[in-house]
Design a protein around this motif. Structure first.
Motif, PDB file in Angstrom:
ATOM      1  N   GLY A 165      -1.499  -9.553  -6.143  1.00  0.00           N
ATOM      2  CA  GLY A 165      -0.594  -9.540  -5.002  1.00  0.00           C
ATOM      3  C   GLY A 165      -1.156  -8.762  -3.840  1.00  0.00           C
ATOM      4  N   PRO A 166      -0.335  -8.686  -2.826  1.00  0.00           N
ATOM      5  CA  PRO A 166       1.044  -9.137  -2.768  1.00  0.00           C
ATOM      6  C   PRO A 166       1.159 -10.654  -2.603  1.00  0.00           C
ATOM      7  N   ILE A 167       2.173 -11.184  -3.217  1.00  0.00           N
ATOM      8  CA  ILE A 167       2.546 -12.580  -3.039  1.00  0.00           C
ATOM      9  C   ILE A 167       3.784 -12.573  -2.158  1.00  0.00           C
ATOM     10  N   THR A 224       0.843  -1.200   0.000  1.00  0.00           N
ATOM     11  CA  THR A 224       0.000   0.000   0.000  1.00  0.00           C
ATOM     12  C   THR A 224       0.876   1.248   0.000  1.00  0.00           C
ATOM     13  N   ASN A 225       1.906   1.262   0.835  1.00  0.00           N
ATOM     14  CA  ASN A 225       2.821   2.405   0.881  1.00  0.00           C
ATOM     15  C   ASN A 225       3.683   2.489  -0.379  1.00  0.00           C
ATOM     16  N   TRP A 226       4.095   1.353  -0.910  1.00  0.00           N
ATOM     17  CA  TRP A 226       4.887   1.294  -2.144  1.00  0.00           C
ATOM     18  C   TRP A 226       4.111   1.943  -3.302  1.00  0.00           C
ATOM     19  N   VAL A 227       2.838   1.582  -3.427  1.00  0.00           N
ATOM     20  CA  VAL A 227       1.986   2.154  -4.465  1.00  0.00           C
ATOM     21  C   VAL A 227       1.809   3.653  -4.222  1.00  0.00           C
ATOM     22  N   ALA A 228       1.644   4.063  -2.976  1.00  0.00           N
ATOM     23  CA  ALA A 228       1.525   5.489  -2.656  1.00  0.00           C
ATOM     24  C   ALA A 228       2.785   6.245  -3.077  1.00  0.00           C
TER      25      ALA A 228
END
Length: 156
Positions: free
Chosen positions: A87-89, A24-28
């Motif tokens: 994902g996430p996987i 979620t933070n990575w996408v943000a």
């Protein structure tokens, strides 16, 4: 009888929750929230990617390198929106996510024949190696051919 089923995708709930929060933070981050980078990117982060300039990503390191990479991509499409497709996987200390990105071309790619404002959609997969809740290694596999085709790079 011994269970021989593949259990790589059956992470404990706590690992799955942590991976989901990280993704979620990575996408943000990729959606432009550069402030989140300090929390989720290790100062020792290494990048493995085929870069637009022909490099392999090894010059992109740490928090500042990731912020620069995100900024560079967003400079080409400021309204770029990433979302998770799959994902996430989770497999041990690795988290994999398949994503889709959509936006409008803002110019700046040499040889692009597409007009500024052209809508683009492209996909990719990220593999993140995680330690202490931070990304320490990042492999990017994006469908750059699809993106460049949409931008008419090299088209005559």
């Amino acid at each position: 009888m011994e269970n021989t089923a593949n259990t790589a995708n059956t992470a404990p709930a706590s690992d799955r929750a942590a991976a989901t929060a990280l993704v979620t933070n990575w996408v943000a981050l990729w959606n432009g929230d550069l402030a989140i980078a300090d929390a989720i990117i290790s100062p020792d982060n290494r990048v493995h990617a085929a870069m637009f300039d022909g490099g392999d990503g090894s010059a992109v390191g740490g928090v500042s390198g990731m912020k620069g990479l995100v900024t560079q991509m967003r400079s080409l499409m400021s309204d770029l929106v990433f979302s998770v497709d799959v994902g996430p996987i989770v497999d041990g200390d690795h988290v994999v996510v398949r994503w889709v990105a959509t936006g409008h071309y803002g110019g700046g790619i040499p040889g692009a024949g597409a007009p500024v404002g052209t809508e683009v959609t492209f996909h990719g997969s990220d593999i993140l190696r995680v330690a202490d809740g931070q990304v320490v290694e990042y492999w990017l596999n994006a469908d750059t051919l699809d993106l460049m085709t949409q931008l008419q790079v090299g088209a005559s």
